[in-house]
Design a protein around this motif. Structure first.
Motif: not given
Length: 181
Positions: A89-108
């Motif tokens: 596991l990782t706690q750096e969650v990411s939600l990939p979409g077709r055009f963007v990837v959303l990284v919750p609780n991050s400043r990336t």
């Protein structure tokens, strides 16, 4: 792949897991994500707020200072379980979409380096206007020339709120599926 094979494939799934035990010697914690074997979360994959943890001399905190037994955490599977081993596991969650990837609780914030400079500038100006609070964004190469990037960002933000809103549900939160499925 056969439909029966997909059940065991949990890579990319997002869970609200419960910390079962923390092993300081291994610098890891075992997390119950409602699968037959507990998953493992290593210290390098733990996200924490520096204000919440006391550190000595600027060193990263030890895992037992960040995680406690029975604590609920949001995590994502980075490696499927194999044989007698649980998932990683990782706690750096990411939600990939077709055009963007959303990284919750991050400043990336980033834009694909494969895009031409003028397109990167256009997308940067869009990002500067719609930067979601408490979430990072990565714009993919497929976003070149796309005019509704703002809609994609809003849609992924809605997914976060819908699936993770209260954070109190234990078990599978988001099952990952490719856009083509």
């Amino acid at each position: 792949s056969r439909p029966a094979d997909d059940v065991a494939q949990i890579h990319g799934n997002i869970y609200v897991g419960r910390v079962e035990n923390v092993l300081p010697g291994m610098e890891a914690a075992f997390i119950d994500i409602a699968t037959p074997k507990n998953a493992v979360l290593y210290r390098s994959d733990v996200q924490y707020d520096p204000d919440d943890v006391d550190t000595k001399g600027g060193e990263p905190p030890r895992i037992e200072d960040v995680l406690k037994a029975r604590q609920l955490i949001l995590c994502q599977v980075t490696k499927n379980p194999i044989a007698h081993k649980g998932a990683r596991l990782t706690q750096e969650v990411s939600l990939p979409g077709r055009f963007v990837v959303l990284v919750p609780n991050s400043r990336t914030f980033g834009i694909s380096k494969r895009l031409p400079d003028d397109e990167r500038k256009r997308l940067r100006s869009i990002l500067d206007k719609v930067e979601p609070a408490q979430h990072g964004l990565i714009v993919r190469t497929a976003a070149e020339g796309v005019t509704d990037v703002v809609y994609c960002i809003a849609h992924l933000g809605d997914q976060i709120r819908d699936y993770v809103g209260d954070g109190a549900r234990w078990g599978l939160t988001v099952r990952y599926a490719d856009e083509g499925e």
